[in-house]
Scaffold this motif. Structure first.
Motif, mmCIF file in Angstrom:
data_model
loop_
_atom_site.group_PDB
_atom_site.id
_atom_site.type_symbol
_atom_site.label_atom_id
_atom_site.label_comp_id
_atom_site.label_asym_id
_atom_site.label_seq_id
_atom_site.Cartn_x
_atom_site.Cartn_y
_atom_site.Cartn_z
ATOM 1 N N ALA A 99 0.855 -1.186 0.000
ATOM 2 C CA ALA A 99 0.000 0.000 0.000
ATOM 3 C C ALA A 99 0.888 1.232 0.000
ATOM 4 O O ALA A 99 1.744 1.386 0.873
ATOM 5 C CB ALA A 99 -0.909 0.005 1.235
ATOM 6 N N LEU A 100 0.720 2.095 -0.995
ATOM 7 C CA LEU A 100 1.509 3.311 -1.116
ATOM 8 C C LEU A 100 0.634 4.447 -1.612
ATOM 9 O O LEU A 100 -0.104 4.288 -2.595
ATOM 10 C CB LEU A 100 2.671 3.109 -2.107
ATOM 11 C CG LEU A 100 3.820 2.204 -1.683
ATOM 12 C CD1 LEU A 100 4.730 1.928 -2.865
ATOM 13 C CD2 LEU A 100 4.605 2.827 -0.558
ATOM 14 N N ASP A 101 0.685 5.581 -0.919
ATOM 15 C CA ASP A 101 0.002 6.795 -1.376
ATOM 16 C C ASP A 101 -1.477 6.554 -1.700
ATOM 17 O O ASP A 101 -1.986 6.995 -2.730
ATOM 18 C CB ASP A 101 0.715 7.377 -2.609
ATOM 19 C CG ASP A 101 2.158 7.750 -2.320
ATOM 20 O OD1 ASP A 101 2.442 8.169 -1.186
ATOM 21 O OD2 ASP A 101 3.002 7.608 -3.226
ATOM 22 N N GLY A 102 -2.156 5.825 -0.817
ATOM 23 C CA GLY A 102 -3.584 5.618 -0.997
ATOM 24 C C GLY A 102 -3.955 4.612 -2.059
ATOM 25 O O GLY A 102 -5.092 4.591 -2.536
ATOM 26 N N ALA A 103 -3.020 3.741 -2.453
ATOM 27 C CA ALA A 103 -3.301 2.726 -3.470
ATOM 28 C C ALA A 103 -2.715 1.393 -3.045
ATOM 29 O O ALA A 103 -1.710 1.334 -2.327
ATOM 30 C CB ALA A 103 -2.738 3.146 -4.824
ATOM 31 N N GLY A 117 -2.937 -2.189 -9.828
ATOM 32 C CA GLY A 117 -3.091 -1.127 -8.846
ATOM 33 C C GLY A 117 -4.541 -0.774 -8.606
ATOM 34 O O GLY A 117 -5.347 -0.743 -9.541
ATOM 35 N N PHE A 118 -4.886 -0.521 -7.332
ATOM 36 C CA PHE A 118 -6.249 -0.144 -6.951
ATOM 37 C C PHE A 118 -6.188 1.115 -6.114
ATOM 38 O O PHE A 118 -5.633 1.112 -5.012
ATOM 39 C CB PHE A 118 -6.923 -1.274 -6.175
ATOM 40 C CG PHE A 118 -8.306 -0.946 -5.668
ATOM 41 C CD1 PHE A 118 -9.298 -0.500 -6.530
ATOM 42 C CD2 PHE A 118 -8.619 -1.078 -4.327
ATOM 43 C CE1 PHE A 118 -10.570 -0.197 -6.069
ATOM 44 C CE2 PHE A 118 -9.886 -0.784 -3.850
ATOM 45 C CZ PHE A 118 -10.868 -0.337 -4.731
ATOM 46 N N ASP A 119 -6.706 2.220 -6.627
ATOM 47 C CA ASP A 119 -6.748 3.493 -5.919
ATOM 48 C C ASP A 119 -7.905 3.455 -4.925
ATOM 49 O O ASP A 119 -9.077 3.408 -5.318
ATOM 50 C CB ASP A 119 -6.931 4.648 -6.913
ATOM 51 C CG ASP A 119 -6.766 6.005 -6.261
ATOM 52 O OD1 ASP A 119 -7.479 6.284 -5.279
ATOM 53 O OD2 ASP A 119 -5.933 6.793 -6.749
ATOM 54 N N ARG A 145 -10.355 6.769 -5.237
ATOM 55 C CA ARG A 145 -11.189 6.873 -6.437
ATOM 56 C C ARG A 145 -11.855 5.557 -6.798
ATOM 57 O O ARG A 145 -12.674 5.517 -7.721
ATOM 58 C CB ARG A 145 -10.337 7.369 -7.603
ATOM 59 C CG ARG A 145 -9.767 8.779 -7.400
ATOM 60 C CD ARG A 145 -9.096 9.309 -8.658
ATOM 61 N NE ARG A 145 -7.915 8.533 -9.023
ATOM 62 C CZ ARG A 145 -7.796 7.803 -10.132
ATOM 63 N NH1 ARG A 145 -8.827 7.716 -10.974
ATOM 64 N NH2 ARG A 145 -6.689 7.136 -10.393
ATOM 65 N N ARG A 146 -11.493 4.474 -6.099
ATOM 66 C CA ARG A 146 -12.032 3.141 -6.393
ATOM 67 C C ARG A 146 -11.764 2.768 -7.851
ATOM 68 O O ARG A 146 -12.625 2.211 -8.543
ATOM 69 C CB ARG A 146 -13.542 3.080 -6.111
ATOM 70 C CG ARG A 146 -13.944 3.457 -4.691
ATOM 71 C CD ARG A 146 -13.444 2.429 -3.673
ATOM 72 N NE ARG A 146 -14.087 2.567 -2.391
ATOM 73 C CZ ARG A 146 -13.570 3.195 -1.354
ATOM 74 N NH1 ARG A 146 -12.396 3.771 -1.466
ATOM 75 N NH2 ARG A 146 -14.218 3.242 -0.198
ATOM 76 N N ALA A 147 -10.559 3.078 -8.333
ATOM 77 C CA ALA A 147 -10.218 2.853 -9.737
ATOM 78 C C ALA A 147 -9.068 1.856 -9.842
ATOM 79 O O ALA A 147 -8.138 1.876 -9.030
ATOM 80 C CB ALA A 147 -9.828 4.172 -10.396
ATOM 81 N N TRP A 148 -9.126 0.994 -10.862
ATOM 82 C CA TRP A 148 -8.099 -0.002 -11.108
ATOM 83 C C TRP A 148 -7.244 0.393 -12.306
ATOM 84 O O TRP A 148 -7.711 1.034 -13.236
ATOM 85 C CB TRP A 148 -8.741 -1.368 -11.396
ATOM 86 C CG TRP A 148 -9.345 -2.003 -10.194
ATOM 87 C CD1 TRP A 148 -10.610 -1.812 -9.708
ATOM 88 C CD2 TRP A 148 -8.729 -2.936 -9.311
ATOM 89 N NE1 TRP A 148 -10.818 -2.561 -8.581
ATOM 90 C CE2 TRP A 148 -9.672 -3.268 -8.322
ATOM 91 C CE3 TRP A 148 -7.470 -3.531 -9.268
ATOM 92 C CZ2 TRP A 148 -9.401 -4.166 -7.300
ATOM 93 C CZ3 TRP A 148 -7.192 -4.429 -8.260
ATOM 94 C CH2 TRP A 148 -8.151 -4.745 -7.274
#
Length: 366
Positions: free
Chosen positions: A197-201, A215-217, A220-223
């Protein structure tokens, strides 16, 4: 004088000691015993390598811990637990494990040094072999943490959703959907020891040829997908966290060559370290490097195959052996560490953590 020191000051002194020295200090008097059990802050010692068998092994279930300061191995019995555990990820000074006897994911938080464990609640839905990641908030897991679970098989289908356990509310909740193709790849091709987990992802390594990073943000709930360096040539690879705070990748090819890269832009990797040829020949010998596994963090990177063989370690030079590169920056160096002597060469899963003997290593909500 020592018996009149405040608990906070005494705990600060204890934080500079390795766990085995703290254990001996606890036997000195009740004052020191109570301090070490309840007030011990995070250790200032280098992290230990802690390993559990990757599959069923004969004999008494145990956890194996390597003290890098003294280059000494310790065997910690796990007979306190009724069934075998498989390591998933480190959480502060504890280990997140799954029950090996359960087909669906069931999680346990374990401190093998104090023999404490806590069962996490069941997920909102049964999942087999999902990708799991950890986000720790605060100094360590005694503050709070979240467990992210993505994908997995449910019945005869793949589950294209993400759910999260948070120690604040104390339960699981669905975070949202995910692309079906990502759910399949994370379920089939993701080793759980290679997630960060790094910088909210969250970042997971997928081991299908060619290697890639998913990667999963969380905000933003974005992949998204990040291509790995030398992806078509890598025979083994894993993710690590670099001292710079950036995402790192350790990998090697079938010729026994290994390297460390750092992600400096969205899809750009730069090499920051390579295994010296002489050490590489000794470590891999004539065997293929495909069996190599890796675990690492900001202070060290370990390459290993099994518990009984040598391990190749990359860490900062000691203060008496500081080396400088051409730019005058301190460099890391590679060295070999002996495996666990007198043990069969059993496959292991490993993690780096700072062990603690404090009884308050779990959040109060567990």
């Amino acid at each position: 004088m020592w018996e009149h020191l405040s608990l906070d000051l005494l705990a600060h002194v204890f934080s500079f000691l390795p766990p085995d020295a703290v254990a001996r200090a606890m036997a000195a008097c009740k004052h020191w015993f109570d301090c070490a059990r309840s007030r011990l802050p995070p250790s200032r010692q280098p992290p230990w390598l802690v390993a559990l068998p990757a599959r069923a092994a004969s004999g008494r279930p145990s956890c194996y811990a390597h003290d890098p300061a003294l280059n000494r191995w310790h065997v910690l019995p796990l007979d306190l637990f009724p069934c075998p555990l498989r390591l998933v990820a480190p959480v502060g000074s504890s280990l997140l494990c799954k029950l090996a006897a359960s087909s669906d994911l069931r999680l346990v938080l374990l401190n093998p040094f104090t023999r404490q464990f806590r069962n996490l609640p069941d997920l909102t839905m049964p999942r087999r072999n999902p990708a799991v990641g950890i986000v720790v908030r605060g100094v360590d897991a005694s503050s709070s943490f979240s467990v992210i679970v993505a994908g997995g098989a449910s019945g005869s289908c793949y589950e294209p959703t993400v759910e999260m356990y948070d120690t604040g509310p104390g339960g699981w909740s669905l975070v949202g959907p995910m692309p079906v193709e990502f759910a399949v790849r994370l379920t089939v091709w993701t080793p759980n020891e290679s997630v960060h987990a790094l910088d909210g992802a969250m970042y997971w390594m997928t081991s299908a040829r060619a290697y890639s990073v998913m990667g999963f943000d969380l905000g933003r709930r974005a992949w998204r997908e990040v291509k790995a360096p030398m992806a078509d040539r890598l025979e083994w690879a894993a993710l690590v966290r670099r001292p710079s705070g950036k995402l790192g990748l350790v990998g090697g090819d079938g010729d026994g060559q290994g390297a460390v890269w750092e992600l400096i832009e969205e899809d750009k990797w730069v090499a920051v370290g390579r295994v010296p040829a002489e050490l590489g020949r000794r470590f891999w010998g004539r065997s293929k490097s495909a069996a190599t596994r890796c675990v690492g963090g900001e202070q060290a990177v370990y390459l290993f195959r099994d518990l009984g063989s040598e391990m190749l370690v990359w860490r900062e030079s000691s203060s008496s052996q500081i080396k400088k590169n051409k730019e005058g920056e301190e460099t890391w160096e590679w060295r070999l560490v002996q495996g666990r002597c007198c043990m069969p060469n059993i496959p292991i899963k490993a993690a780096l953590l700072h062990p603690t003997l404090s009884r308050s290593s779990f959040p109060a909500s567990l």
